[in-house]
Every structure is written in C-alpha cells, then in structure tokens.
Design a protein around this motif. Structure first.
Motif, PDB file in Angstrom:
ATOM      1  N   ILE A   7     -12.262  15.373 -53.502  1.00  0.00           N
ATOM      2  CA  ILE A   7     -11.630  15.175 -54.712  1.00  0.00           C
ATOM      3  C   ILE A   7     -10.370  15.034 -54.304  1.00  0.00           C
ATOM      4  O   ILE A   7      -9.612  15.434 -53.000  1.00  0.00           O
ATOM      5  N   LEU A   8      -9.561  14.599 -55.291  1.00  0.00           N
ATOM      6  CA  LEU A   8      -8.098  14.275 -55.483  1.00  0.00           C
ATOM      7  C   LEU A   8      -7.481  15.366 -56.139  1.00  0.00           C
ATOM      8  O   LEU A   8      -7.737  15.567 -57.419  1.00  0.00           O
ATOM      9  N   LEU A  32      -3.438  14.909 -52.665  1.00  0.00           N
ATOM     10  CA  LEU A  32      -3.965  15.525 -51.822  1.00  0.00           C
ATOM     11  C   LEU A  32      -5.436  15.199 -51.974  1.00  0.00           C
ATOM     12  O   LEU A  32      -6.149  15.408 -52.709  1.00  0.00           O
ATOM     13  N   ILE A  33      -6.031  14.552 -50.835  1.00  0.00           N
ATOM     14  CA  ILE A  33      -7.508  14.321 -50.716  1.00  0.00           C
ATOM     15  C   ILE A  33      -7.981  15.514 -49.982  1.00  0.00           C
ATOM     16  O   ILE A  33      -7.714  15.872 -48.900  1.00  0.00           O
ATOM     17  N   VAL A  34      -8.800  16.238 -50.557  1.00  0.00           N
ATOM     18  CA  VAL A  34      -9.415  17.431 -49.994  1.00  0.00           C
ATOM     19  C   VAL A  34     -10.854  17.520 -50.151  1.00  0.00           C
ATOM     20  O   VAL A  34     -11.509  17.001 -51.042  1.00  0.00           O
ATOM     21  N   GLU A  35     -11.275  18.015 -49.127  1.00  0.00           N
ATOM     22  CA  GLU A  35     -12.776  18.321 -48.983  1.00  0.00           C
ATOM     23  C   GLU A  35     -13.239  19.408 -50.235  1.00  0.00           C
ATOM     24  O   GLU A  35     -12.618  20.665 -50.042  1.00  0.00           O
ATOM     25  N   ARG A  36     -14.225  19.027 -50.948  1.00  0.00           N
ATOM     26  CA  ARG A  36     -14.520  20.296 -52.158  1.00  0.00           C
ATOM     27  C   ARG A  36     -14.968  21.248 -51.379  1.00  0.00           C
ATOM     28  O   ARG A  36     -14.465  22.510 -51.993  1.00  0.00           O
ATOM     29  N   ASP A  37     -15.884  21.363 -50.571  1.00  0.00           N
ATOM     30  CA  ASP A  37     -16.311  22.589 -50.211  1.00  0.00           C
ATOM     31  C   ASP A  37     -15.466  23.478 -49.456  1.00  0.00           C
ATOM     32  O   ASP A  37     -15.432  24.711 -49.661  1.00  0.00           O
ATOM     33  N   ASP A  95       0.732  24.192 -57.275  1.00  0.00           N
ATOM     34  CA  ASP A  95       0.219  23.714 -58.361  1.00  0.00           C
ATOM     35  C   ASP A  95      -1.041  23.044 -58.059  1.00  0.00           C
ATOM     36  O   ASP A  95      -2.095  23.031 -58.498  1.00  0.00           O
ATOM     37  N   ALA A  96      -1.101  22.301 -56.803  1.00  0.00           N
ATOM     38  CA  ALA A  96      -2.393  21.549 -56.269  1.00  0.00           C
ATOM     39  C   ALA A  96      -3.383  22.585 -55.741  1.00  0.00           C
ATOM     40  O   ALA A  96      -4.548  22.092 -56.166  1.00  0.00           O
ATOM     41  N   CYS A  97      -2.830  23.623 -55.229  1.00  0.00           N
ATOM     42  CA  CYS A  97      -3.959  24.727 -54.946  1.00  0.00           C
ATOM     43  C   CYS A  97      -4.748  25.138 -56.367  1.00  0.00           C
ATOM     44  O   CYS A  97      -5.802  25.440 -56.202  1.00  0.00           O
ATOM     45  N   ASN A  98      -3.822  25.550 -57.217  1.00  0.00           N
ATOM     46  CA  ASN A  98      -4.340  25.959 -58.703  1.00  0.00           C
ATOM     47  C   ASN A  98      -5.355  25.041 -59.147  1.00  0.00           C
ATOM     48  O   ASN A  98      -6.592  25.188 -59.597  1.00  0.00           O
ATOM     49  N   ARG A  99      -5.008  23.666 -58.905  1.00  0.00           N
ATOM     50  CA  ARG A  99      -5.879  22.512 -59.564  1.00  0.00           C
ATOM     51  C   ARG A  99      -7.191  22.385 -58.853  1.00  0.00           C
ATOM     52  O   ARG A  99      -8.217  22.006 -59.496  1.00  0.00           O
ATOM     53  N   TYR A 100      -7.043  22.507 -57.515  1.00  0.00           N
ATOM     54  CA  TYR A 100      -8.179  22.636 -56.491  1.00  0.00           C
ATOM     55  C   TYR A 100      -9.111  23.798 -57.056  1.00  0.00           C
ATOM     56  O   TYR A 100     -10.356  23.555 -57.439  1.00  0.00           O
ATOM     57  N   LEU A 101      -8.613  24.765 -57.048  1.00  0.00           N
ATOM     58  CA  LEU A 101      -9.426  26.116 -57.527  1.00  0.00           C
ATOM     59  C   LEU A 101      -9.996  26.042 -58.856  1.00  0.00           C
ATOM     60  O   LEU A 101     -11.183  26.362 -59.038  1.00  0.00           O
TER      61      LEU A 101
END
Length: 110
Positions: A7-8, A32-37, A95-101
């Motif tokens: 996910i982005l 950030l391109i992040v592995e969802r899991d 902020d990116a961490c909160n969006r990821y969570l």
C-alpha cells in the motif's frame, strides 16, 4: 508495486517558513510503499530540494517497519538528520504511521 500486498501511505507536515521546502511546496511530504501485513517500508520518496537528502532519508526508513520500528526511526532522525526539516520529518513519519494503522484497521490514535 504490482504486489497486491503493498500500500502507499503519505505523511505530511508543515516545515518552518525559513525552509526552502515551505517556499516551494508549502508542506513537507513523505510517500512510503509499505507491505500491508508487516508494515515493512519498501520504498520512500519525499519532496526535499536536494536528491542527496532524499537518498539519506530513504536510507533511514527503507527496510524498517511502521508496525514496530517508529521509535527506532525517530531516534535515528534525531541523531543523524540535522536540517530545518528534522521535526517535520518526524511529524511526517508519525502521520504516515497513523495512516498505515488506519488503512489496516489498527489505528491506536496519536
């Protein structure tokens, strides 16, 4: 990027008015391109002025996880990144961490 498990997420923050990023963009962003899991950061880009700064920021993030390594990333930024955007970079990361969570349904608040 074709991996459906990625996910982005984008984090943003307001840099100081003295910073060139403020004059050029108004806000500081990291994508950030992040592995969802796992939350593992695979790629990072940001709207810094100089390419070397982008590369340096990426080196502090890539390979780490938004699930488990946020305190480690923040510590590294504080110890290694000495620019006007140090605090905005930390704010962008959070902020990116909160969006990821939020994206994975685990938002624990700020």
């Amino acid at each position: 990027m074709e991996n459906k498990n990625t996910i982005l997420v984008v984090g943003q923050a307001k840099p100081s008015k003295e910073d060139a990023i403020y004059n050029l963009h108004g806000e500081f962003y990291i994508s950030l391109i992040v592995e969802r899991d796992t939350g593992k950061i695979l790629e990072l880009d940001c709207n810094t002025i100089l390419e070397v700064t982008k590369q340096f920021v990426a080196s502090m993030f890539v390979g780490k996880s938004l699930r488990t390594d946020v305190p480690l990333i923040e510590k590294e930024i504080r110890e290694r990144y000495f620019a006007l955007t140090q605090k905005p970079l930390i704010a962008c990361m959070k902020d990116a961490c909160n969006r990821y969570l939020t994206a994975i349904g685990e938002n624990r608040g700020k």
